[in-house]
Design a protein around this motif. Structure first.
Motif: not given
Length: 325
Positions: A142-146, A304-309
């Protein structure tokens, strides 16, 4: 946390607790200030995502774990505020009380500004695919949190059967950082997939360290189970849509090449595993600079992958959604 661990395990029987509290690594673990920033600068690391070391709160009684998760996360948030831009945080959760853990994850994301959560591979001897933990995954989606899935020492019966004979410190290292906990964490991920966690929560994003905790290297073999389970997709597909891979301190270009071929550069993020792996001067940047001549891929893995996530995290709360059946 140190005092709580000692109260419940005075002999520090869990190997990683002994290493964290009775070894020379303790000062570096406790330093979330200038010493850590200096170590990051030396290695060439701009941003560190901090988390409580294994076993976290997952070996404690539920009531104590619930009380401590707030204190731990508030303390980490204070450290992050002292070093804005350099430090980020993964929430520590009281997995022995999953509903309270889910609530704390929401607080950590929306009020403390954390970048996700880290959980260890089992809680109270229960693998994290069990239905009782799904409240946590629902909140994370729900939060989009990994969710970073970290290993912890295998349950005592497994440790006794497979990782005893040679005396200390060999037994403990065999059961944890050299072999045992990687298989344990990899099996946990497979169980989560097979249990339908990612079919129920298709937006959930999991992070695996140590180049995918062994299982990434066995996906062709694991595919033999595709005809035996009832899932929406082949098991390997979930590694390309729901799981990110980090080195977890294993600076291997060979493993990087395999991971890139298996899941793609868009699913790999650099991670150092400090302070368990001490970086040499400039080592983080040197690893990436010599990994590939492809600048675009190098930037994906570096940041970049982390920042997008992280950009996908909903810090104002959960998204609108229909009730799941």
């Amino acid at each position: 946390m140190a005092e709580a661990w000692k109260r419940h395990d005075p002999q520090l029987a869990e190997p990683m607790m002994k290493r964290a509290l009775a070894g020379d690594i303790t000062p570096a673990l406790l330093d979330v200030g200038e010493g850590r920033i200096a170590a990051m600068d030396d290695a060439g690391i701009d941003t560190a995502v901090l988390s409580l070391t294994t076993p976290g709160l997952q070996n404690l009684p539920a009531a104590e774990a619930v009380a401590l998760q707030v204190a731990v996360n508030d303390g980490l948030a204070a450290a992050i505020r002292r070093h804005p831009g350099r430090l980020q945080g993964f929430a520590t959760l009281a997995t022995p009380a999953p509903a309270a853990a889910a609530d704390e994850l929401r607080r950590a994301i929306t009020e403390l500004g954390f970048s996700g959560t880290l959980v260890n591979a089992h809680s109270g001897g229960r693998a994290l695919d069990a239905d009782e933990f799904w409240d946590i995954y629902e909140a994370a989606e729900d939060l989009g949190a990994p969710v970073y899935l970290h290993p912890r020492a295998p349950v005592p019966s497994v440790t006794d059967a497979y990782y005893r004979r040679f005396g200390e410190p060999v037994d403990s290292m065999l059961a944890t950082g050299t072999f045992g906990w990687h298989y344990d964490a990899g099996l946990t991920v497979l169980r989560m997939i097979i249990a339908g966690v990612f079919d129920r929560f298709p937006g959930l994003q999991l992070i695996l360290g140590h180049w995918g905790e062994v299982v990434l290297f066995y996906l062709d073999r694991v595919a033999a189970m595709d005809s035996l389970v009832t899932l929406r997709r082949p098991i390997a597909d979930y590694f390309r849509t729901n799981i990110f891979i980090t080195p977890g301190g294993i600076a291997s270009h060979k493993y990087l090449r395999w991971s890139r071929e298996t899941v793609g550069a868009e699913r790999i993020m650099y991670a150092s595993d400090y302070p368990f792996n001490r970086e040499r001067a400039g080592s983080a940047r040197a690893f990436l600079d010599t990994a590939t001549s492809n600048t675009a891929e190098r930037e994906l893995v570096a940041y970049r992958n982390w920042e997008k996530l992280v950009a996908g995290i909903r810090r104002d709360g959960a998204r609108d959604r229909t009730v799941r059946g």
